[in-house]
Write a protein that holds these residues in place. Structure first.
Motif, PDB file in Angstrom:
ATOM      1  N   ARG B  25       0.858  -1.173   0.000  1.00 38.72           N
ATOM      2  CA  ARG B  25       0.000   0.000   0.000  1.00 38.72           C
ATOM      3  C   ARG B  25       0.904   1.236   0.000  1.00 38.72           C
ATOM      4  O   ARG B  25       1.606   1.478   0.974  1.00 38.72           O
ATOM      5  N   VAL B  26       0.897   1.968  -1.085  1.00 42.74           N
ATOM      6  CA  VAL B  26       1.794   3.123  -1.173  1.00 42.74           C
ATOM      7  C   VAL B  26       0.996   4.409  -0.985  1.00 42.74           C
ATOM      8  O   VAL B  26      -0.086   4.562  -1.541  1.00 42.74           O
ATOM      9  N   MET B  29       1.395   5.723   4.455  1.00 43.40           N
ATOM     10  CA  MET B  29       2.218   5.642   5.671  1.00 43.40           C
ATOM     11  C   MET B  29       2.064   6.891   6.533  1.00 43.40           C
ATOM     12  O   MET B  29       2.056   6.818   7.758  1.00 43.40           O
ATOM     13  N   PHE B  33      -0.739   3.847   8.163  1.00 44.27           N
ATOM     14  CA  PHE B  33      -0.952   2.505   7.617  1.00 44.27           C
ATOM     15  C   PHE B  33       0.378   1.866   7.234  1.00 44.27           C
ATOM     16  O   PHE B  33       1.164   2.463   6.492  1.00 44.27           O
ATOM     17  N   ARG B  35       2.887  -0.471   5.172  1.00 42.49           N
ATOM     18  CA  ARG B  35       2.900  -0.707   3.743  1.00 42.49           C
ATOM     19  C   ARG B  35       2.322  -2.090   3.411  1.00 42.49           C
ATOM     20  O   ARG B  35       1.678  -2.277   2.405  1.00 42.49           O
ATOM     21  N   GLY B 247       9.970   8.320  11.737  1.00 44.15           N
ATOM     22  CA  GLY B 247       9.466   7.408  10.719  1.00 44.15           C
ATOM     23  C   GLY B 247      10.256   6.108  10.661  1.00 44.15           C
ATOM     24  O   GLY B 247      11.468   6.090  10.892  1.00 44.15           O
ATOM     25  N   VAL B 248       9.571   5.022  10.378  1.00 40.47           N
ATOM     26  CA  VAL B 248      10.209   3.702  10.290  1.00 40.47           C
ATOM     27  C   VAL B 248      10.048   3.170   8.870  1.00 40.47           C
ATOM     28  O   VAL B 248       8.927   2.996   8.395  1.00 40.47           O
ATOM     29  N   ALA B 249      11.163   2.923   8.206  1.00 40.75           N
ATOM     30  CA  ALA B 249      11.140   2.330   6.868  1.00 40.75           C
ATOM     31  C   ALA B 249      11.271   0.819   7.022  1.00 40.75           C
ATOM     32  O   ALA B 249      11.971   0.354   7.928  1.00 40.75           O
ATOM     33  N   PRO B 250      10.605   0.039   6.145  1.00 38.32           N
ATOM     34  CA  PRO B 250      10.825  -1.409   6.195  1.00 38.32           C
ATOM     35  C   PRO B 250      12.322  -1.702   6.078  1.00 38.32           C
ATOM     36  O   PRO B 250      13.022  -1.067   5.295  1.00 38.32           O
ATOM     37  N   THR B 270       4.474   2.559  11.273  1.00 39.62           N
ATOM     38  CA  THR B 270       5.076   3.598  10.432  1.00 39.62           C
ATOM     39  C   THR B 270       5.989   4.524  11.219  1.00 39.62           C
ATOM     40  O   THR B 270       6.810   5.215  10.648  1.00 39.62           O
ATOM     41  N   THR B 271       5.801   4.556  12.545  1.00 41.47           N
ATOM     42  CA  THR B 271       6.644   5.410  13.388  1.00 41.47           C
ATOM     43  C   THR B 271       7.075   4.602  14.596  1.00 41.47           C
ATOM     44  O   THR B 271       6.418   3.617  14.944  1.00 41.47           O
ATOM     45  N   THR B 279      19.771  -0.111   8.555  1.00 41.45           N
ATOM     46  CA  THR B 279      18.622  -0.505   7.744  1.00 41.45           C
ATOM     47  C   THR B 279      19.089  -1.586   6.785  1.00 41.45           C
ATOM     48  O   THR B 279      20.101  -1.409   6.090  1.00 41.45           O
ATOM     49  N   ALA B 281      19.546  -3.641   3.569  1.00 36.87           N
ATOM     50  CA  ALA B 281      19.484  -3.225   2.172  1.00 36.87           C
ATOM     51  C   ALA B 281      18.282  -3.873   1.491  1.00 36.87           C
ATOM     52  O   ALA B 281      17.907  -5.006   1.819  1.00 36.87           O
ATOM     53  N   GLY B 282      17.698  -3.137   0.525  1.00 32.76           N
ATOM     54  CA  GLY B 282      16.533  -3.645  -0.191  1.00 32.76           C
ATOM     55  C   GLY B 282      16.747  -5.021  -0.799  1.00 32.76           C
ATOM     56  O   GLY B 282      15.846  -5.856  -0.789  1.00 32.76           O
ATOM     57  N   VAL B 283      17.952  -5.288  -1.298  1.00 34.82           N
ATOM     58  CA  VAL B 283      18.205  -6.596  -1.929  1.00 34.82           C
ATOM     59  C   VAL B 283      18.338  -7.713  -0.891  1.00 34.82           C
ATOM     60  O   VAL B 283      18.192  -8.886  -1.217  1.00 34.82           O
TER      61      VAL B 283
END
Lengths: 237, 324
Positions: B25-26, B29, B33, B35, B247-250, B270-271, B279, B281-283
């Motif tokens: 869900r973009v 946040m 909500f 993601r 804020g909290v990023a995945p 989200t927070t 964090t 890495a995305g990969v």
């Protein structure tokens, strides 16, 4: 640390930190940047999470890298005055002050129930940020007299619309959820309603004002809301 | 299309935790909500590409044990991610392959032998309503997906008609990707995840950062779609573990007062008010999504620019698969 600071939060997000305190001026700078970015989006930016003192920017590293995004953000910020340019929106939320902890809050502050209600309804509370639950607003501006310690044992279910005080904070529970705040009242307004055109009522940077109502009005407002009427008021200045 | 066709996938046994998930869900946040979306996004995307779907369409994410289900109609499907020893009408079937099922066929998945999360995509996709722009199931708030919840026995998931003729879909095959299988087959002591330090690495002592980057952490059973709770050498903070909620990023690695790291995953809030040492890495995040309780993890720091180079390389790999 020098502010604003641009801190990587992995390869898909960066945090723009404006300070290390909860302060309306710091928060206003975040709102100003967010509004500027919403007016003219940066390609590759997916979304933002504004918080007390930082703006988390989520972006696509395949569209733009960290260094380029920082440069773009710096350029945007250079042109900003410290304050938001949008209108100041105040959501007036009707509250029936009959919460089970109202007497406790009054006794803790050594004032009457009526005085608790008066103090709670006096300020326009700044919405610093949303988080914790969908539509949960972190509000600033609670009168120090009303600061009340949280419950030692949180309740397992607090109904949506409950208005409470937890430590130095006050707010509305947007969903049924467990919680440890002292409950002083309840609003028929739903900060979150998935079926509404605008599912979340307000955003960070808006303000909330509470307006006392009687039990009979609560029931009436609930009925009107079910019939599709808007039961809160928005004042713009 | 004849009205007699039963365009559903009927769940006989739901497995431990099966939900519909897309790419998430973009845009919500800021309202609080999560993601949500697939924990292992590259596996979801490969499952979709195999059956001719848009890569970000909703598929079923199966956790630890897979579903047993009956196809109501002829259907092309694919399985990716964890190896759940799947069988069609009792015959073992491969992963990363588009396969043809006939009406009445039974697909049975078992326990995950390699990995933790398997994905089941069907050609045309599941006919689910988008809620706040996504078909992902947000379990915490009963949002989206199939009735806002995990699947149960007896559920009948409606299927859309594929736009590409079925004849052109079957027999598509992809190599089993990334390090997923290699990691376990090589019986290494554990997996190494690349992280970018920060945004609050400065909240930790040099010894704390050193512990984080040089010791093994074990995945605990308390891990779920919100966060992977790890256990290992205590990560020491300079003065307290709390920060002003931000804020909290995945992928964020939060360290609460216990000194034990929690990696925030798809359904994370989200927070949050704990300091974030790094964090993932995305990969590397999809690899972590495939870790089971008891698996060992270690972290290696890379620069944000290096992490983004890896992200671009992976995106290019995926684009090459989209040319079918």
């Amino acid at each position: 640390m020098e502010y604003p600071a641009f801190l990587p939060a992995g390869d898909c997000a960066l945090s723009v930190e404006f300070g290390d305190a909860i302060h309306p001026e710091i928060n206003a700078r975040i709102r100003a940047l967010r509004e500027a970015l919403e007016r003219k989006p940066i390609r590759g930016v997916r979304e933002y999470v504004p918080t007390f003192r930082s703006l988390l920017v989520l972006y696509e590293p395949c569209v733009l890298g960290f260094d380029r995004l920082v440069k773009k953000l710096q350029a945007r910020m250079a042109g900003l005055r410290g304050v938001a340019e949008g209108k100041r929106r105040v959501y007036v939320i009707p509250v029936c002050y009959n919460g089970e902890d109202l007497d406790f809050v009054a006794a803790h502050a050594r004032i009457t129930r009526e005085e608790v209600v008066r103090l709670h309804c006096a300020p326009d509370y700044l919405i610093y940020m949303l988080g914790f639950l969908p539509g949960f607003a972190y509000l600033g501006g609670l009168d120090a007299k009303l600061h009340t310690p949280r419950l030692q044992n949180p309740r397992t279910k607090i109904p949506a619309g409950a208005v409470g005080i937890g430590g130095e904070q006050t707010g509305i529970y947007p969903l049924d959820s467990p919680g440890g705040w002292r409950l002083i009242g309840r609003t028929p307004v739903r900060p979150y309603d998935a079926s509404r055109a605008q599912p979340i009522l307000y955003a960070a940077g808006d303000f909330i004002r509470f307006a006392p109502i009687a039990m009979v009005e609560y029931a009436d407002l609930e009925r009107r809301q079910a019939a599709g009427e808007t039961i809160w008021e928005v004042r713009e200045a | 299309m004849s009205s007699g066709v039963d365009r559903t996938l009927r769940i006989q046994s739901p497995g431990m935790l099966t939900t519909a998930q897309d790419a998430g869900r973009v845009g919500w946040m800021a309202s609080g909500f999560s993601r949500s979306g697939a924990m292992d996004l590259p596996s979801l995307r490969r499952a979709n590409l195999l059956v001719g779907n848009d890569k970000d369409m909703a598929a079923l994410e199966m956790t630890m044990t897979g579903v047993a289900c009956i196809f109501g109609c002829d259907c092309v499907f694919s399985l990716t991610g964890a190896d759940m020893c799947a069988a069609l009408n009792g015959q073992p079937i491969p992963r990363y392959t588009a396969l043809q099922a006939r009406a009445g066929d039974t697909l049975a998945c078992g326990g995950a032998r390699v990995g933790m999360r398997g994905y089941l995509a069907v050609a045309g996709g599941f006919d689910l309503p988008a809620v706040l722009g996504s078909c992902s199931t947000g379990l915490k708030f009963g949002l989206g997906g199939f009735a806002g919840r995990k699947l149960r026995a007896g559920d009948a998931l409606p299927l859309r008609c594929p736009e590409i003729p079925v004849s052109r879909l079957s027999e598509r095959v992809l190599p089993v990707p990334n390090a997923l299988d290699a990691h376990w087959r090589a019986q290494r002591p554990g997996m190494q995840l690349r992280v970018v330090l920060g945004p609050q690495a400065a909240h930790f002592t040099a010894a704390g950062v050193e512990a984080f980057l040089s010791s093994w952490y074990v995945v605990t059973p308390a891990s779920d779609r919100m966060g992977m709770k790890l256990e290992g050498k205590k990560i020491e903070a300079v003065c307290g573990y709390d920060v002003i909620s931000d804020g909290v990023a995945p992928g964020s690695v939060q360290v609460p007062a216990s000194g034990q790291p929690i990696v925030m995953m798809a359904d994370c809030q989200t927070t949050g008010g704990y300091a974030k040492i790094a964090t993932v890495a995305g990969v590397a995040l999809p690899l972590l999504a495939q870790a089971k309780p008891g698996d060992k993890i270690c972290f290696a720091a890379i620069d944000v620019r290096e992490a983004q180079r890896l992200a671009r390389r992976e995106a290019a790999q995926l684009r090459r698969m989209e040319i079918w």
